[in-house]
Motif scaffolding. Structure first.
Motif, PDB file in Angstrom:
ATOM      1  N   LEU A  71       0.821  -1.212   0.000  1.00 51.00           N
ATOM      2  CA  LEU A  71       0.000   0.000   0.000  1.00 51.00           C
ATOM      3  C   LEU A  71       0.854   1.260   0.000  1.00 51.00           C
ATOM      4  CD1 LEU A  71      -2.798  -1.042   2.543  1.00 51.00           C
ATOM      5  CD2 LEU A  71      -2.983  -0.859   0.058  1.00 51.00           C
ATOM      6  N   SER A  72       2.006   1.196   0.645  1.00 49.64           N
ATOM      7  CA  SER A  72       2.870   2.380   0.707  1.00 49.64           C
ATOM      8  C   SER A  72       3.481   2.713  -0.652  1.00 49.64           C
ATOM      9  CB  SER A  72       3.980   2.167   1.736  1.00 49.64           C
ATOM     10  OG  SER A  72       4.741   1.006   1.432  1.00 49.64           O
ATOM     11  N   LEU A  73       3.313   1.832  -1.614  1.00 51.60           N
ATOM     12  CA  LEU A  73       3.809   2.101  -2.963  1.00 51.60           C
ATOM     13  C   LEU A  73       3.118   3.322  -3.569  1.00 51.60           C
ATOM     14  CD1 LEU A  73       4.601  -0.380  -5.758  1.00 51.60           C
ATOM     15  CD2 LEU A  73       2.886   1.367  -6.237  1.00 51.60           C
ATOM     16  N   MET A  90       1.374   9.589   3.338  1.00 46.35           N
ATOM     17  CA  MET A  90       0.792   8.331   3.792  1.00 46.35           C
ATOM     18  C   MET A  90      -0.299   8.568   4.830  1.00 46.35           C
ATOM     19  SD  MET A  90       2.698   4.999   5.419  1.00 46.35           S
ATOM     20  CE  MET A  90       3.659   4.792   3.933  1.00 46.35           C
ATOM     21  N   LEU A  91      -0.009   9.454   5.786  1.00 45.16           N
ATOM     22  CA  LEU A  91      -0.989   9.769   6.831  1.00 45.16           C
ATOM     23  C   LEU A  91      -2.235  10.409   6.235  1.00 45.16           C
ATOM     24  CD1 LEU A  91      -1.794  10.088   9.816  1.00 45.16           C
ATOM     25  CD2 LEU A  91      -0.532  12.252   9.837  1.00 45.16           C
ATOM     26  N   GLY A 145       7.118  10.333  11.459  1.00 50.25           N
ATOM     27  CA  GLY A 145       7.237   9.050  10.766  1.00 50.25           C
ATOM     28  C   GLY A 145       6.850   7.880  11.644  1.00 50.25           C
ATOM     29  N   THR A 146       7.276   7.905  12.904  1.00 48.52           N
ATOM     30  CA  THR A 146       6.947   6.812  13.836  1.00 48.52           C
ATOM     31  C   THR A 146       5.453   6.744  14.095  1.00 48.52           C
ATOM     32  OG1 THR A 146       9.110   7.008  14.909  1.00 48.52           O
ATOM     33  CG2 THR A 146       7.372   5.870  16.131  1.00 48.52           C
ATOM     34  N   LEU A 147       4.839   7.893  14.381  1.00 51.93           N
ATOM     35  CA  LEU A 147       3.396   7.916  14.648  1.00 51.93           C
ATOM     36  C   LEU A 147       2.600   7.493  13.420  1.00 51.93           C
ATOM     37  CD1 LEU A 147       3.092  11.216  16.749  1.00 51.93           C
ATOM     38  CD2 LEU A 147       3.059   8.848  17.581  1.00 51.93           C
ATOM     39  N   THR A 148       3.072   7.897  12.229  1.00 56.98           N
ATOM     40  CA  THR A 148       2.369   7.527  11.001  1.00 56.98           C
ATOM     41  C   THR A 148       2.453   6.031  10.738  1.00 56.98           C
ATOM     42  OG1 THR A 148       2.736   9.701   9.997  1.00 56.98           O
ATOM     43  CG2 THR A 148       2.295   7.868   8.504  1.00 56.98           C
ATOM     44  N   SER A 196      -0.208   1.017  10.405  1.00 58.61           N
ATOM     45  CA  SER A 196      -0.277  -0.402  10.748  1.00 58.61           C
ATOM     46  C   SER A 196      -1.623  -0.758  11.376  1.00 58.61           C
ATOM     47  CB  SER A 196       0.851  -0.757  11.723  1.00 58.61           C
ATOM     48  OG  SER A 196       2.119  -0.557  11.121  1.00 58.61           O
ATOM     49  N   SER A 197      -2.153   0.135  12.199  1.00 55.49           N
ATOM     50  CA  SER A 197      -3.425  -0.144  12.871  1.00 55.49           C
ATOM     51  C   SER A 197      -4.599  -0.152  11.890  1.00 55.49           C
ATOM     52  CB  SER A 197      -3.673   0.887  13.974  1.00 55.49           C
ATOM     53  OG  SER A 197      -3.863   2.179  13.437  1.00 55.49           O
ATOM     54  N   LYS A 198      -4.473   0.577  10.775  1.00 51.31           N
ATOM     55  CA  LYS A 198      -5.563   0.656   9.788  1.00 51.31           C
ATOM     56  C   LYS A 198      -5.236  -0.126   8.517  1.00 51.31           C
ATOM     57  CE  LYS A 198      -7.435   3.567  12.648  1.00 51.31           C
ATOM     58  NZ  LYS A 198      -8.536   3.127  13.537  1.00 51.31           N
ATOM     59  N   PHE A 199      -4.142  -0.848   8.539  1.00 49.72           N
ATOM     60  CA  PHE A 199      -3.611  -1.479   7.325  1.00 49.72           C
ATOM     61  C   PHE A 199      -4.647  -2.382   6.641  1.00 49.72           C
ATOM     62  CE2 PHE A 199      -1.255  -4.883   5.165  1.00 49.72           C
ATOM     63  CZ  PHE A 199      -0.457  -4.134   4.321  1.00 49.72           C
ATOM     64  N   LYS A 200      -5.321  -3.230   7.395  1.00 54.16           N
ATOM     65  CA  LYS A 200      -6.249  -4.211   6.818  1.00 54.16           C
ATOM     66  C   LYS A 200      -7.580  -3.602   6.415  1.00 54.16           C
ATOM     67  CE  LYS A 200      -4.212  -8.080   9.359  1.00 54.16           C
ATOM     68  NZ  LYS A 200      -4.448  -9.193  10.336  1.00 54.16           N
TER      69      LYS A 200
END
Length: 259
Positions: free
Chosen positions: A105-107, A161-162, A241-244, A249-253
């Motif tokens: 997704l980060s692509l 990304m955010l 970057g860390t918070l993002t 990761s928490s919303k990845f799925k």
């Protein structure tokens, strides 16, 4: 957090695919156009010519000083603003790819940033011409523009990304970002330097785009980058970057269902 990091690492291992998709987007946008991306350069040149004569008189600055400041600020703002504005829809516009292909997704934020880096490259000759005509002094400090640009690009990546995740979840977020960015242009040191504001200049640094513009503009104008600009941008990268990554990761799925 590990899912987000793993996804980003997959993107890092696919530089050729990211470049191919970014370049394909540029070609598709200007398909059947005579000048293609050079329209970006032409539009920027017209803006610099118009603003350079008018605002130099309004700000009581010599054109030899003001025009390089304006040129670097305007080119950098166009780059950053385009990345942030389009980031709010970077996932939703790629819905068919996200649903049907097993790609990180980060692509998509990476593709967005690289595409605008390509557009930015079309304005580089314009910047060189302006600096040559206006007699901007050459200095070894100009070489620091490369690490500074990489740092700014890394910050734009996590911001995109955010904003992309938020835009996928809340569709009104796209319109809110589009409304805020033109306002931020006048609150950012695009047509002036922060030290031009003797009283409120210190508050200018509360705007993250101020430090992102200045850390690149300083070496382009042959000046040494102040240490506090490095600290601000590195701090934004580490904290933001860390918070993002944690949020991603928490919303990845869920992103595939949101788009």
């Amino acid at each position: 957090m590990f899912e987000g990091l793993a996804d980003i690492m997959r993107t890092i291992r696919m530089p050729q695919l990211v470049l191919y998709m970014a370049w394909s987007d540029v070609r598709a946008r200007y398909k059947r156009s005579v000048l293609g991306p050079l329209w970006i350069t032409l539009g920027t040149a017209v803006s610099i010519f118009a603003f350079g004569f008018i605002w130099s008189e309004l700000l009581h600055m010599k054109r030899e000083t003001f025009v390089p400041i304006l040129t670097t600020g305007l080119i950098l703002w166009q780059f950053m603003s385009a990345c942030i504005t389009e980031a709010s829809s970077c996932f939703s516009r790629q819905a068919s790819i996200i649903r049907n292909l097993d790609l990180p997704l980060s692509l998509h934020p990476a593709q967005l940033i690289l595409r605008h880096c390509i557009n930015l490259a079309h304005n580089t000759p314009l910047l060189l011409v302006v600096m040559l005509i206006m007699g901007t002094p050459l200095s070894l400090d100009m070489l620091m523009v490369f690490p500074a640009f990489l740092l700014v690009t890394a910050n734009l990546f996590w911001m995109s990304m955010l904003i992309g995740v938020l835009g996928a979840r809340f569709r009104d977020f796209e319109y809110m970002v589009s409304m805020i960015m033109p306002l931020l242009m006048f609150l950012s040191p695009v047509m002036f330097r922060p030290d031009a504001l003797p009283f409120s200049g210190k508050y200018m640094w509360l705007n993250p785009f101020s430090s992102m513009i200045e850390i690149i503009r300083e070496p382009l104008l042959g000046e040494t980058i102040p240490d506090f600009l490095w600290l601000i941008n590195i701090g934004m990268l580490l904290i933001g970057g860390t918070l993002t990554v944690m949020f991603f990761s928490s919303k990845f799925k869920r992103i595939a269902f949101w788009v």
